[in-house]
Scaffold this active site. Structure first.
Site, PDB file in Angstrom:
ATOM      1  N   SER A  18       0.817  -1.212   0.000  1.00 28.02           N
ATOM      2  CA  SER A  18       0.000   0.000   0.000  1.00 28.02           C
ATOM      3  C   SER A  18       0.849   1.260   0.000  1.00 28.02           C
ATOM      4  O   SER A  18       0.313   2.359  -0.162  1.00 28.02           O
ATOM      5  CB  SER A  18      -0.917   0.008   1.231  1.00 28.02           C
ATOM      6  OG  SER A  18      -0.148  -0.042   2.424  1.00 28.02           O
TER       7      SER A  18
ATOM      8  N   HIS B  28      -2.160  -2.627  -6.176  1.00 27.03           N
ATOM      9  CA  HIS B  28      -2.658  -2.339  -4.828  1.00 27.03           C
ATOM     10  C   HIS B  28      -4.170  -2.523  -4.770  1.00 27.03           C
ATOM     11  O   HIS B  28      -4.928  -1.666  -5.196  1.00 27.03           O
ATOM     12  CB  HIS B  28      -2.268  -0.919  -4.410  1.00 27.03           C
ATOM     13  CG  HIS B  28      -2.759  -0.551  -3.045  1.00 27.03           C
ATOM     14  ND1 HIS B  28      -3.090   0.735  -2.694  1.00 27.03           N
ATOM     15  CD2 HIS B  28      -2.990  -1.318  -1.941  1.00 27.03           C
ATOM     16  CE1 HIS B  28      -3.497   0.748  -1.437  1.00 27.03           C
ATOM     17  NE2 HIS B  28      -3.453  -0.488  -0.965  1.00 27.03           N
TER      18      HIS B  28
ATOM     19  N   GLU C  18      -5.080   0.178  -7.650  1.00 27.46           N
ATOM     20  CA  GLU C  18      -4.009   1.061  -8.116  1.00 27.46           C
ATOM     21  C   GLU C  18      -2.950   0.213  -8.823  1.00 27.46           C
ATOM     22  O   GLU C  18      -2.378  -0.696  -8.228  1.00 27.46           O
ATOM     23  CB  GLU C  18      -3.381   1.810  -6.936  1.00 27.46           C
ATOM     24  CG  GLU C  18      -4.287   2.869  -6.337  1.00 27.46           C
ATOM     25  CD  GLU C  18      -3.617   3.605  -5.181  1.00 27.46           C
ATOM     26  OE1 GLU C  18      -3.650   4.839  -5.172  1.00 27.46           O
ATOM     27  OE2 GLU C  18      -3.070   2.934  -4.281  1.00 27.46           O
TER      28      GLU C  18
ATOM     29  N   ASN D 289      -3.646   6.469  -0.485  1.00 27.67           N
ATOM     30  CA  ASN D 289      -3.149   6.607   0.888  1.00 27.67           C
ATOM     31  C   ASN D 289      -2.463   7.947   1.110  1.00 27.67           C
ATOM     32  O   ASN D 289      -2.536   8.526   2.194  1.00 27.67           O
ATOM     33  CB  ASN D 289      -2.187   5.467   1.232  1.00 27.67           C
ATOM     34  CG  ASN D 289      -2.933   4.194   1.577  1.00 27.67           C
ATOM     35  OD1 ASN D 289      -4.099   4.231   1.966  1.00 27.67           O
ATOM     36  ND2 ASN D 289      -2.273   3.057   1.427  1.00 27.67           N
TER      37      ASN D 289
END
Length: 738
Positions: free
Chosen positions: A436, A457, A469, A507
């Site tokens: 991540s 991801h 992702e 994130n």
């Protein structure tokens, strides 16, 4: 047999007088209703109205991909005036009404998608049957675009499935399988795929012999029928529905409009159709509708391979057939199960037999839940499980076209995994990490194939979260990106290609918001109020609820990885470390920002602070009159602005090239208030100069973590926006107003 041909239809009549109207829109993967299709259908209906030799009309699709995906959304978004919208709705309502009143019986034969206008067309028919497999999806999803069904769906559906079922379908935009639709009487028969054509033929014979009765309105429980048959009973059902939507109605006006239109279906018939039309036309002008429509096009763009890579770049590569997964934890098992459900052969490797056995149980549990949800047969369930092999040895990995690493978030561990896989796998195999936040380039350096190393991801839970992702490191080739994007699409997910930077996109944008919430709690702000204010903004849950769901330990690791790119992360890392040390990891330990009992929230926890006195001092007061009005409360502004600023920095740094992709990723990956369109749409709505000014005041109070991005300063000075009014999905750069 007579045959009439149109551009989108073929019409045949056999010796029994059965006229089959087959739709096959040219140059489209799925059938849709656009102006040309509607015009041809109107001509066909006109002919049927004056035919004396027709005993039955069968409407079906000539495409294997499905019956009808609905109306052309581009035509909807290009509507320029209320008069034009009214004309569009009147056209569809009147045409389907004419189908409803045809002098002969009508049958809709459904397979694949039957959505929106497709279902409204089917509801105008006397009978409906559908193929009972996983590709069949029946529903009215207009609410997800900020609209309501406009071609009779709100008027006819309650008569077919009852008021309670109709409200549930319309207000949630749910898709039903054929078997689910049959249970509530939406279709007359769900047919096994193996007997599809023969049972369709049998059903047609039964109609001709008058040996079948429509199930419309017949599948309701006696008590429900009685309740819905009275004005008082219906008023109770409507009141319950209004109560259920109350918290969302201000953000999603289509919810109230849908209830109003359905309510009018119990009055005079013309009044009901007029109410449906008027509500649809009014909704088109709302910001919620415009934002949701733009997100629809953004999703379409993200799922188009041409957005991220030339389709020809992967043409000479072997297709991905066999998948390897390293690690059978929650993420690894989820990725493996998802791939197996979509027809891939999957090998999941674990470190020892105990871990492998635990992984097998996870996979079985996930498949069992899917089988129950989709009403899969035992044979289909076993077929999925047979495609998954959990092992502790390397040998079964041979022949894998793609291996996804999903082990512990420690760089040195991942380096070792990639080095081992590089020696084990064929030269054309792709190595991907589900990390991540860690560097993909570093993992690539551990191999001899950096061009075939990338990030994939997935978000937790894998089977529910739509976003993936796809992370491109500096040496990742176009062919690798093309193959991975195609793979993600094959899984039914939406890919967003990002640069290889700490936290990637989601994130990195999310953490300043989560970190600010942690800081506010440390200062003494109320946990409940923080989350309540963010839910009022339109988020599905507050930041502290989300941290407890994700896990404080996971957030702690992400925070440490972002220390090099985000300002002011240190104090947040310190606070989270205290919680990790106290085993306050969130829901999984029944203690985080909240206490939990049997999985349910049970009050707030005693939050440990790096400064024990901080919770006893008065929360700092901020002068609201020093802010430029932006429609936010002080708590919302302090929490949301960090996300807005970091989204702009990601655009500035080309973490993702397209502004629409940043917004889409945040909506799909975090639930960022969809009705607002995404963080960059929020900046445009508030005004770049206002966001810049308010960040300046926040910076003077809380420090440099609220500093304006350079791109925002330039846009504020030059009066620029991120999006045009209409075509945000095609816009890669800021555009000048006016």
């Amino acid at each position: 047999m007579s045959i009439d041909r149109y551009k989108a239809f073929s019409v045949t009549t056999d010796v029994r007088g059965v006229t089959t109207v087959s739709l096959d829109v040219p140059d489209r993967p799925l059938n849709i209703l656009d102006r040309d299709v509607m015009s041809e259908l109107e001509a066909i209906v006109h002919d049927l109205e004056h035919r004396g030799d027709c005993e039955l009309v069968v409407f079906r699709s000539g495409k294997e991909s499905g019956f009808l995906a609905g109306a052309d959304v581009k035509a909807i978004v290009n509507i320029e005036s209320p008069a034009q919208a009214t004309q569009l709705i009147d056209c569809g309502q009147q045409l389907f009404d004419r189908i409803n009143w045809l002098p002969m019986p009508t049958l809709a034969v459904i397979h694949g998608p039957c959505l929106g206008g497709g279902l409204e067309w089917s509801l105008a028919c006397d009978y409906r049957i559908a193929r009972d497999n996983s590709s069949t999806k029946i529903g009215l999803p207009e609410i997800k675009l900020g609209l309501i069904p406009g071609w009779g769906g709100t008027q006819r559906l309650p008569r077919v499935v009852g008021l309670t079922n109709a409200l549930s379908l319309i207000l949630q935009g749910k898709h039903l399988s054929a078997s689910e639709a049959a249970k509530i009487g939406l279709i007359d028969r769900a047919i096994d795929p193996e007997n599809w054509e023969s049972e369709v033929a049998d059903f047609i014979v039964q109609i001709l012999d008058e040996d079948v009765v429509s199930q419309s309105g017949r599948k309701q429980p006696i008590i429900q029928k009685w309740l819905e048959a009275t004005a008082l009973g219906r008023s109770l059902i409507f009141a319950a529905a209004e109560k259920k939507i109350r918290s969302k109605a201000s953000h999603y006006p289509a919810l109230k409009s849908a209830i109003k239109a359905v309510r009018c279906s119990y009055g005079l018939r013309p009044d009901g159709f007029m109410a449906e039309r008027n509500e649809f036309v009014d909704l088109l002008a709302t910001p919620t509708c415009r934002n949701l429509l733009q997100l629809f096009f953004a999703r379409e763009s993200a799922r188009d391979l041409r957005t991220w890579a030339s389709p020809t770049t992967a043409v000479h590569e072997e297709p991905i057939r066999k998948i390897g997964v390293i690690g059978a934890g929650a993420m690894g098992a989820g990725i493996g199960q998802l791939a197996a459900c979509n027809g891939y052969d999957v090998v999941i490797k674990e470190i020892d037999e105990d871990a492998a056995q635990a992984g097998r149980k996870r996979v079985v549990s996930l498949v069992d839940k899917l089988a129950k949800h989709r009403n899969l047969s035992e044979r289909d369930r076993e077929a999925i499980l047979d495609r998954v092999h959990v092992t502790t040895s390397d040998e079964p990995m041979n022949g894998a076209d793609l291996v996804v690493e999903a082990v512990v978030e420690r760089a040195e561990v991942k380096d070792a995994v990639f080095a081992g896989l590089d020696k084990l796998l064929a030269a054309n195999a792709i190595l991907a990490s589900n990390t991540s936040s860690l560097s993909i380039a570093r993992m690539a350096d551990a191999t001899t194939r950096p061009d075939k190393v990338a990030g994939l991801h997935f978000f937790n839970p894998v089977h529910k979260m739509e976003l993936v992702e796809v992370v491109r490191a500096k040496q990742t080739s176009d062919a690798t990106i093309a193959r991975l994007v195609s793979f993600v699409r094959a899984l039914g997910k939406t890919p967003i290609v990002t640069a290889d930077a700490p936290g990637f996109l989601v994130n990195r944008v999310l953490f300043p918001y989560l970190g600010e919430a942690v800081m506010m709690v440390a200062e003494g702000h109320d946990v409940h109020r923080i989350d309540k204010q963010v839910r009022a903004f339109g988020m599905p849950m507050g930041p502290l609820e989300l941290l407890d769901q994700v896990g404080i330990d996971v957030a702690y690791h992400v925070a440490k990885s972002l220390d090099s790119v985000l300002v002011g992360v240190g104090p947040v890392v310190d606070q989270l470390k205290l919680m990790v040390n106290d085993e306050m990891l969130g829901k999984k330990t029944e203690c985080g920002f909240y206490q939990y009992k049997k999985g349910r929230r049970d009050g707030t926890a005693d939050f440990p602070r790096t400064n024990p006195q901080s919770g006893h001092r008065t929360v700092q007061r901020v002068r609201e009159d020093h802010f430029v009005v932006d429609g936010l409360t002080s708590e919302q502004r302090r929490l949301i602005y960090p996300m807005l600023a970091e989204s702009i920095r990601c655009k500035q740094a080309n973490i993702v090239d397209q502004a629409w992709a940043i917004d889409l990723a945040m909506v799909l990956g975090t639930g960022f208030a969809p009705h607002r369109g995404g963080p960059l749409h929020v900046v445009d709505t508030i005004g770049e100069h206002i966001v810049h000014a308010n960040l300046g005041y926040l910076q003077s109070i809380y420090g440099d973590r609220f500093a304006s991005p350079l791109l925002l300063e330039e846009m504020a000075e030059q009066h620029q926006l991120f999006f045009t009014d209409t075509e945000s999905e095609d816009n890669d750069h800021a555009v000048t107003k006016g």
